[in-house]
Design an enzyme around this catalytic site. Structure first.
Site: not given
Ligand code: PGA
Length: 254
Positions: A94, A231, A9
Site C-alpha cells: 500500500h 474511508g 482497507n
C-alpha cells in the site's frame, strides 16, 4: 470477465465494538452476489472478527505481512501466523507502507514471495504520485512497481489481485477522473502479459476516494474489476451501498 472484488482497507481505524457493529450489519443486510467481499481490519481484530463471521460469505485479510518467515523481528506478523487464523488474503505494498514505512519494490517482492509460499492471496497496490503523473512518468512507475514486485514469482496457486491506487487520490475525497482511470487500467492490462505469466485472470481494482456516489460510474469502466476502499469502508452503510451497486450492474453473472 475477471472476478470482481470489493475490498475494505480499514487502516488503523475501528474499535472492537465498531467491528462487531459492522459484522452485525452485514449479517442482517448483506445479500451476497458474485462479488467477493474482503475486509482488512487491524491485525489485533482479526481473530475476533473471524470468530463472529459464522455463515457470512465474506473474507478477511491483513493490511500487510512480514517479508520474513519467523525470528527476531519485533512488531512483525508472519504469513504462518495468518495461516493459524485461517486468514488467506493480505494487502501488500500500500502507498502508505511505501511512503511512511519505506517499503521498497524489493521488500514488496519478498512479501509477495512469503505470502504465496503460504497460499495467502495478495492484493498488490501500485500507484504514482502527483509529481510522477505531472512528469508523465505514470506508466514507467507502474511498470517498474509490477516488474520488481512480481519478479520470479509464480502466481498460479493463488488468487492474485492488483489494486491501482493513484497516491494523489487516496484519502482526498477526489477520485481520479473517469478518463484517467480508464486509460490507466487499460495500460496496466496491456503491460501485464509481458511482466507476469498467465496474467489473464488477474483482476485490477481501482482505489482512491471511492464512495457510494462515484462507484457506479467507475465500475462501468472496462478493465475495472472492483475497488479497494479506505474511508468509505469504515461506514457499513456506505460500504454495503458500494457493494450493492456493483451487483446492480450485473456482475452477479460471474
Ligand atoms: P480512500 O483509501 O478510499 O480513503 O481514498 C483507499 C486506500 O488507501 O486503499
Amino acid at each position: 470477465m475477471n472476478k470482481k472484488y470489493c475490498v475494505a482497507n480499514w487502516k488503523m481505524n475501528q474499535s472492537l465494538e465498531d467491528c462487531d457493529i459492522f459484522i452485525d450489519k452485514l449479517n442482517s443486510e448483506l445479500i451476497h452476489n458474485g462479488v467477493e467481499m474482503i475486509i482488512c481490519p487491524s491485525f489485533v481484530h482479526l481473530t475476533q472478527m473471524q470468530k463472529s463471521l459464522n455463515d457470512l460469505q465474506i473474507k478477511l485479510g491483513a493490511q500487510t505481512i512480514s517479508e520474513y518467515s519467523n525470528g527476531a523481528y519485533t512488531g512483525e506478523t508472519s504469513a504462518e501466523m495468518l495461516n493459524d487464523l485461517n486468514i488467506n488474503w493480505t494487502i501488500i505494498g500500500h502507498s502508505e507502507r511505501r511512503q511512511l514505512f519505506d517499503e521498497t519494490n524489493d521488500d514488496i517482492n519478498n512479501k509477495l514471495k512469503v505470502s504465496i509460499s503460504k497460499k495467502i492471496n495478495p492484493i498488490l497496490c501500485i500507484g504514482e504520485t502527483l509529481t510522477e503523473r505531472k512528469n508523465r512518468k505514470t506508466l514507467e512507475v507502474l511498470k517498474r512497481q509490477i516488474q520488481v514486485a512480481c519478479d520470479s514469482i509464480d502466481f498460479s496457486n493463488v488468487e492474485f489481485v492488483i489494486a491501482y491506487e493513484p497516491v494523489w487520490a487516496i484519502g482526498t475525497g477526489e477520485a481520479a477522473d473517469l478518463e484517467t482511470i480508464s486509460e490507466t487500467h487499460e495500460q496496466i492490462r496491456s503491460i501485464l502479459p509481458e511482466l507476469i505469466a498467465s496474467s489473464n485472470h488477474i483482476s485490477i481494482l481501482y482505489g482512491g476516494s471511492v464512495n457510494p456516489g462515484n462507484c457506479k460510474n467507475i465500475i462501468n469502466i472496462d478493465n475495472v474489476d472492483g475497488f479497494l476502499i479506505g474511508g468509505a469502508s469504515l461506514d457499513p452503510q456506505k460500504f454495503l451501498s458500494i457493494y450493492t451497486q456493483m451487483n446492480e450492474i450485473g456482475v452477479e453473472s460471474i
